[in-house]
Design an enzyme around this catalytic site. Sequence first.
Site, PDB file in Angstrom:
ATOM      1  CG  HIS A 153     -66.853  88.932-102.445  1.00  0.00           C
ATOM      2  ND1 HIS A 153     -67.095  87.246-102.516  1.00  0.00           N
ATOM      3  CD2 HIS A 153     -66.465  88.738-103.562  1.00  0.00           C
ATOM      4  CE1 HIS A 153     -66.939  87.094-103.399  1.00  0.00           C
ATOM      5  NE2 HIS A 153     -66.699  87.741-104.617  1.00  0.00           N
ATOM      6  CE  LYS A 157     -70.221  89.550-103.550  1.00  0.00           C
ATOM      7  NZ  LYS A 157     -70.816  90.263-105.276  1.00  0.00           N
TER       8      LYS A 157
HETATM    9  P1  NAD Z   1     -69.038  99.282-107.470  1.00  0.00           P
HETATM   10  O1  NAD Z   1     -69.945  99.868-106.599  1.00  0.00           O
HETATM   11  O2  NAD Z   1     -67.657  99.454-108.000  1.00  0.00           O
HETATM   12  O3  NAD Z   1     -69.534  99.530-108.903  1.00  0.00           O
HETATM   13  C1  NAD Z   1     -70.996  99.558-109.946  1.00  0.00           C
HETATM   14  C2  NAD Z   1     -71.107 101.044-110.462  1.00  0.00           C
HETATM   15  O4  NAD Z   1     -72.146 100.908-111.340  1.00  0.00           O
HETATM   16  C3  NAD Z   1     -71.022 102.171-109.745  1.00  0.00           C
HETATM   17  O5  NAD Z   1     -69.990 103.063-109.914  1.00  0.00           O
HETATM   18  C4  NAD Z   1     -72.304 102.475-109.952  1.00  0.00           C
HETATM   19  O6  NAD Z   1     -71.883 104.046-109.872  1.00  0.00           O
HETATM   20  C5  NAD Z   1     -72.597 102.547-110.914  1.00  0.00           C
HETATM   21  N1  NAD Z   1     -74.146 102.279-111.745  1.00  0.00           N
HETATM   22  C6  NAD Z   1     -75.133 101.823-110.774  1.00  0.00           C
HETATM   23  N2  NAD Z   1     -76.632 102.465-111.880  1.00  0.00           N
HETATM   24  C7  NAD Z   1     -75.865 102.739-112.847  1.00  0.00           C
HETATM   25  C8  NAD Z   1     -76.965 103.106-114.105  1.00  0.00           C
HETATM   26  N3  NAD Z   1     -77.480 103.425-114.112  1.00  0.00           N
HETATM   27  N4  NAD Z   1     -75.447 103.349-115.512  1.00  0.00           N
HETATM   28  C9  NAD Z   1     -74.621 103.062-115.316  1.00  0.00           C
HETATM   29  N5  NAD Z   1     -73.765 102.961-113.604  1.00  0.00           N
HETATM   30  C10 NAD Z   1     -74.121 102.860-112.703  1.00  0.00           C
HETATM   31  O7  NAD Z   1     -69.046  97.937-108.241  1.00  0.00           O
HETATM   32  P2  NAD Z   1     -67.868  96.473-108.479  1.00  0.00           P
HETATM   33  O8  NAD Z   1     -67.233  96.539-107.538  1.00  0.00           O
HETATM   34  O9  NAD Z   1     -67.760  96.825-110.131  1.00  0.00           O
HETATM   35  O10 NAD Z   1     -68.967  95.618-108.821  1.00  0.00           O
HETATM   36  C11 NAD Z   1     -70.607  95.531-109.829  1.00  0.00           C
HETATM   37  C12 NAD Z   1     -70.995  94.377-110.020  1.00  0.00           C
HETATM   38  O11 NAD Z   1     -70.127  93.292-110.268  1.00  0.00           O
HETATM   39  C13 NAD Z   1     -71.569  94.135-108.331  1.00  0.00           C
HETATM   40  O12 NAD Z   1     -72.941  93.698-109.080  1.00  0.00           O
HETATM   41  C14 NAD Z   1     -70.516  92.804-108.308  1.00  0.00           C
HETATM   42  O13 NAD Z   1     -70.994  91.802-107.632  1.00  0.00           O
HETATM   43  C15 NAD Z   1     -70.402  92.446-109.602  1.00  0.00           C
HETATM   44  N6  NAD Z   1     -68.983  91.127-109.622  1.00  0.00           N
HETATM   45  C16 NAD Z   1     -69.593  90.703-110.167  1.00  0.00           C
HETATM   46  C17 NAD Z   1     -67.927  89.739-111.120  1.00  0.00           C
HETATM   47  C18 NAD Z   1     -68.232  88.515-112.226  1.00  0.00           C
HETATM   48  O14 NAD Z   1     -66.776  88.136-112.855  1.00  0.00           O
HETATM   49  N7  NAD Z   1     -69.322  88.312-112.565  1.00  0.00           N
HETATM   50  C19 NAD Z   1     -66.532  90.687-110.504  1.00  0.00           C
HETATM   51  C20 NAD Z   1     -66.987  91.646-109.602  1.00  0.00           C
HETATM   52  C21 NAD Z   1     -68.151  92.051-109.219  1.00  0.00           C
END
Ligand code: NAD
Length: 266
Positions: A153, A157
Amino acid sequence: MRIGLLGIGGRMGQALLKAVLECPEAVLSGGVARPGSPDVGRALMALDGTPLDFRISDDASALFAQSDVVIDFTTPKASLTHARLAATHKTPLVVGSTGFNPDQQAAMDQETAHIALLQAANFSLGVNLLHALVRQAAQALGPEFDIEILEMHHRHKADAPSGTALALGEAAASGRGIDLASHSDRVRDGITGPRTEGHIGFATLRGGDVAGEHAVLFAGTGERITLSHQAFDRMIFARGAVKAALWLVGKKAGQYDMMDVLGLKA
Ligand code: NAD
């Protein structure tokens, strides 16, 4: 269907915004960023770059109140807070955050016991199909084939191995009829000695802007099978999550995953 987005300032949040706006059955009900984030108060933009009627808020409770379903891609800690709000408002919740430790997952299960929850480590069609293929291969090939799971990734991540790698491990373990937790090697370093027979190994790579690559290797004597998936664009997860959200509305309380949405449940 009114869909609310939590974590809208993040990489997935932005992809989800696009996926909701391009989906004819979905209507955006709002977007929430982390309280204190510089994104709070910023106008949300339509696909053509014109401002929408929404500003990013930090009021997750209001978002649940004004949505038919909410999608959360944030962090395990934030998702637990959001699960509590979903239960209070009786709003169906789609969770994509990964990296829950066992205590956090148990708390998540408890908080959402009375609502419809759809949680998946990966919302792509391809990876969910891969789960089914891995389970089948693990069952057919037997313990003389060592199973190794490799994932890569992007450099930002936070959790490792990825939630998808662990879910593929669960699929392999269920095909083998073993418990993953007591049959896995998550880290190897130093003089490790020979491979533990029957264990499922994990290897993690991080770098660049890789959206997600997973390979499950079945290494036998004189032959090797590799089942793999590459995500080239995180829109595949976003579109899958929107599809899941539309599917979840009206379902009775319970825990669902992407295999239910795609009709791939074993
Ligand atoms: P990222 O760090 O770019 O985004 C996460 C966002 O959540 C950030 O903007 C952060 O400020 C926000 N956040 C944190 N606490 C919060 C709160 N209390 N209220 C509102 N927003 C809040 O990360 P990302 O790449 O967008 O990934 C997010 C999550 O999704 C990770 O856990 C990642 O592993 C997961 N993910 C899952 C899949 C899937 O298919 N299930 C795919 C990609 C990523």
